[in-house]
Motif scaffolding. Structure first.
Motif, PDB file in Angstrom:
ATOM      1  N   GLY A  24      -9.868  24.491   3.183  1.00 29.70           N
ATOM      2  CA  GLY A  24     -10.210  23.000   3.310  1.00 29.70           C
ATOM      3  C   GLY A  24      -9.082  22.304   3.898  1.00 29.70           C
ATOM      4  N   ASP A  49      -7.643  22.678  -0.470  1.00 28.55           N
ATOM      5  CA  ASP A  49      -9.242  23.660  -0.665  1.00 28.55           C
ATOM      6  C   ASP A  49     -10.109  23.117  -1.716  1.00 28.55           C
ATOM      7  N   ILE A  57     -17.753  15.002   5.057  1.00 28.52           N
ATOM      8  CA  ILE A  57     -17.315  16.294   4.974  1.00 28.52           C
ATOM      9  C   ILE A  57     -18.069  16.987   5.762  1.00 28.52           C
ATOM     10  N   THR A  58     -17.634  17.921   6.591  1.00 24.94           N
ATOM     11  CA  THR A  58     -18.396  18.791   7.319  1.00 24.94           C
ATOM     12  C   THR A  58     -17.581  20.004   7.452  1.00 24.94           C
ATOM     13  N   LYS A  59     -18.411  21.284   7.709  1.00 24.58           N
ATOM     14  CA  LYS A  59     -17.992  22.549   7.387  1.00 24.58           C
ATOM     15  C   LYS A  59     -18.232  23.024   9.021  1.00 24.58           C
ATOM     16  N   ASN A  64     -14.001  23.685   5.161  1.00 23.59           N
ATOM     17  CA  ASN A  64     -14.009  22.277   4.979  1.00 23.59           C
ATOM     18  C   ASN A  64     -13.311  21.113   5.380  1.00 23.59           C
ATOM     19  N   TYR A  65     -13.566  20.529   6.240  1.00 20.96           N
ATOM     20  CA  TYR A  65     -12.897  19.160   6.942  1.00 20.96           C
ATOM     21  C   TYR A  65     -13.291  18.183   6.211  1.00 20.96           C
ATOM     22  N   TYR A  66     -12.596  17.110   5.552  1.00 19.85           N
ATOM     23  CA  TYR A  66     -12.941  16.052   4.762  1.00 19.85           C
ATOM     24  C   TYR A  66     -11.958  15.050   4.918  1.00 19.85           C
TER      25      TYR A  66
END
Length: 101
Positions: A24, A49, A57-59, A64-66
């Motif tokens: 993450g 992470d 949040i987007t994957k 995972n970018y948040y």
């Protein structure tokens, strides 16, 4: 809020930051610097992470970018588009207004 990570930015995060499937990356606002939407604050990122209480949040490619809820103030009213800037050999951040109140 939406977080959009381009293919080129994803490749950079994987190769330069060692991010891989299941990892993450947290985006947040920090004191100092400037952005097109904030004077005196800049965007920061750190590997993290374990997204707890994400505001957005987007994957992308297994990562995972948040943005955490605590940093809603920095991003409220904007979507974040993360692209790759070859002239800087790093990420480029674009803030796009959205209709969020």
């Amino acid at each position: 809020m939406k977080i959009i990570i381009t293919d080129q930015a994803s490749e950079w995060f994987h190769s330069e930051m060692g991010l891989s499937d299941g990892r993450g990356l947290r985006f947040y606002g920090k004191v100092y610097g400037n952005t097109p939407v904030h004077e005196g604050f800049s965007l920061a990122m750190t590997p993290d992470d374990h997204p707890e209480n994400p505001y957005a949040i987007t994957k992308k490619d297994g990562v995972n970018y948040y943005v955490p809820e605590d940093d809603r103030w920095f991003f409220k009213g904007y979507d974040l588009i993360v692209d790759y800037d070859p002239s800087q050999d790093g990420p480029k951040y674009n803030y796009v207004e959205n209709s969020e109140l």
